[in-house]
Design an enzyme around this catalytic site. Structure first.
Site, PDB file in Angstrom:
ATOM      1  N   LEU A 156     -12.129 -19.852 -31.673  1.00 37.43           N
ATOM      2  CA  LEU A 156     -12.825 -21.296 -30.792  1.00 37.43           C
ATOM      3  C   LEU A 156     -12.444 -21.170 -29.473  1.00 37.43           C
ATOM      4  O   LEU A 156     -10.839 -20.850 -28.934  1.00 37.43           O
ATOM      5  CB  LEU A 156     -12.518 -22.330 -31.160  1.00 37.43           C
ATOM      6  CG  LEU A 156     -12.986 -23.023 -32.828  1.00 37.43           C
ATOM      7  CD1 LEU A 156     -12.508 -24.104 -32.898  1.00 37.43           C
ATOM      8  CD2 LEU A 156     -14.609 -22.399 -33.090  1.00 37.43           C
ATOM      9  N   ASN A 219      -5.325 -12.740 -30.742  1.00 37.42           N
ATOM     10  CA  ASN A 219      -5.120 -13.735 -28.669  1.00 37.42           C
ATOM     11  C   ASN A 219      -4.118 -12.321 -28.196  1.00 37.42           C
ATOM     12  O   ASN A 219      -4.702 -12.213 -26.871  1.00 37.42           O
ATOM     13  CB  ASN A 219      -4.691 -15.027 -29.326  1.00 37.42           C
ATOM     14  CG  ASN A 219      -5.352 -15.874 -29.751  1.00 37.42           C
ATOM     15  OD1 ASN A 219      -6.086 -15.359 -29.557  1.00 37.42           O
ATOM     16  ND2 ASN A 219      -4.952 -17.363 -29.669  1.00 37.42           N
ATOM     17  N   CYS A 271      -3.459 -21.358 -26.247  1.00 37.04           N
ATOM     18  CA  CYS A 271      -2.961 -20.029 -27.587  1.00 37.04           C
ATOM     19  C   CYS A 271      -2.677 -19.064 -26.826  1.00 37.04           C
ATOM     20  O   CYS A 271      -1.090 -18.825 -27.915  1.00 37.04           O
ATOM     21  CB  CYS A 271      -5.295 -19.933 -27.630  1.00 37.04           C
ATOM     22  SG  CYS A 271      -5.794 -20.939 -28.518  1.00 37.04           S
TER      23      CYS A 271
END
Length: 461
Positions: A156, A219, A271
């Site tokens: 997300l 990520n 994140c």
């Protein structure tokens, strides 16, 4: 289906609300009773476009409810999501105490077969850890229950999380084939995600450890692209090249693409910094030196200081008493999240140098006040124009849309030193230069006109 989500933070709340939106009956549990009370009134404590409306609608239609009673939460769900935070520890590792606490609660209170799904971003091996904790708790109770543990990492983007959940590009599920001989995990997850999986099959099944690593790898890859283009931008400044031209040149290659190669003042948020550090720590713990990840992290740490460095160079190291307008406090647009935001590194460096800050952000003002209280060198302003009043220079930290086409004449009239430092390259240098402003951006040379700083009386003639 009846679903329980442990954690009403960013991931947990979006997960709970979106699952309820498609018809599931969702209980969201959080240990913070005050937060739960607010949520049951429809008060969403974070800013995320579209989330407030979905929460309110599903509360009214009784498909979503919030509780701080863990026993009620465990009793509710056929599927139990663990979606609590995993903050960085002092050594960069992921802190799993909240995950451990939820696993213990489930093991202590589970009374029927359930599927436990780890949604939190966790180190490889956490699924095994959760399974062991639940098993031990059941043994202490002398209870024999079948349960399964799966990994279902979230992908997300803050500022677009609702859309990302409702229209996923992939849904990754990690499950143990040895412990899922009858395919129950796959069947339950297919049923759960069926409303999001109608046009084509987005579900990707793999082993738990691979699913856990996939989240970190995704990520880390995006963070690597950001640090790479920032490194190129810094080289461009030394060579007199324009990184925006370079970005267009390399982005046209389909093997590279344009996504995440926008130069700026570094990445932040909840994140990328945390996950790069956690993966780096995890690799070292298994006797592997992740040289690329170390470089990605190092480049980003340096990049978050580049705005202050530009100001310090312009003022020849003397920022004491200077009043700096700051546009943008959140780490990115469409969120109020200031975790690891470049604005924080800038402001704290300015304060240490004796400067004053006048800041504006469309959504993050309350968060900034929570973080810094009544800091004597910080003034939070009601508009971007108010932040300019009496300021010596302007710095842009976040590329909110309402910053893209400002009144440059007002900026030039307001700033004592006619200096604009753009950490997101949102302006065309030649346009800014027409107003007699000194314009410093990331990886781009100044225009000759900008250096002349002409009298405002001739602007527009």
């Amino acid at each position: 289906m009846k679903v329980t989500v442990f954690g009403s933070g960013y991931v947990g709340l979006v997960t709970a609300a979106c699952l309820a939106e498609v018809g599931h009956n969702v209980c969201c549990m959080d240990v913070d009773a005050f937060r739960v009370g607010r949520l049951n009134k429809g008060e969403v404590p974070i800013f995320e476009p579209g989330l407030q409306e979905i929460v309110q609608t599903n509360l009214e239609e009784q498909r979503l409810w919030f509780t701080s009673d863990s026993s009620a939460a465990v009793a509710h769900g056929q599927i139990q999501f663990i979606a609590v935070g995993t903050p960085s520890g002092p050594d960069g590792s992921a802190d799993l105490r909240f995950v451990d606490a939820v696993a213990a609660q489930i093991g202590d209170q589970l009374k029927r077969r359930a599927l436990v799904v780890v949604k939190s971003t966790v180190p490889v091996g956490t699924g095994d850890r959760v399974r062991q904790q639940i098993s031990m708790a059941l043994q202490l109770r002398d209870v024999a229950l079948d349960f399964s543990v799966a990994s279902n990492p979230e992908f997300l983007k803050e500022g677009a999380a609702v859309n990302d959940f409702m229209k996923p590009d992939r849904i990754i599920v990690g499950r143990s084939e040895q412990l899922d001989e009858k395919g129950l995990v796959e069947d339950m997850m297919r049923e759960l995600y069926a409303p999001f999986n109608r046009n084509h099959d987005r579900l990707m099944f793999m082993d738990v450890r691979s699913a856990e690593l996939t989240k970190y790898a995704a990520n880390a890859m995006l963070a690597t692209k950001i640090s790479f283009i920032n490194e190129v931008a810094n080289i461009a400044e030394h060579l007199g090249a324009d990184v925006e031209a370079v970005r267009n040149g390399i982005g046209a290659d389909p093997r590279i693409g344009y996504h995440f190669i926008y130069p700026g003042c570094g990445y932040g948020g909840s994140c990328f910094p945390k996950d790069v550090s956690a993966l780096e720590h995890l690799a070292r713990a298994h006797d592997y030196q992740p040289l690329l990840l170390q470089a990605v992290d190092a480049v980003n740490h340096r990049q978050r200081l580049c705005l202050f460095d530009k100001l310090e160079a312009f003022y020849h190291g003397d920022l004491a008493g200077k009043r700096i307008a700051v546009w943008g406090l959140a780490f990115k647009p469409n969120t109020d999240d200031m975790r690891e935001a470049p604005s924080r590194y800038l402001m704290e460096s300015l304060w240490q140098a004796g400067a004053l800050v006048q800041a504006f952000d469309p959504q993050a003002q309350r968060e900034c006040r929570r973080l810094y209280g009544d800091h004597p060198a910080l003034t939070l302003c009601g508009s971007k124009e108010a932040a300019l009043e009496g300021a010596d220079a302007l710095v842009i930290c976040t590329e909110w849309k309402n910053f893209w086409a400002p009144d440059f004449e007002l900026i030039a009239e307001s700033l004592q030193d006619r200096l604009v430092v753009d950490g997101r390259n949102i302006f065309a240098p030649e346009i800014v230069a027409r107003y007699g402003l000194r314009y410093l951006s990331i990886g781009r040379p100044e225009t000759a006109l900008a250096k002349t700083r002409p009298d405002l009386s001739v602007v527009g003639q």
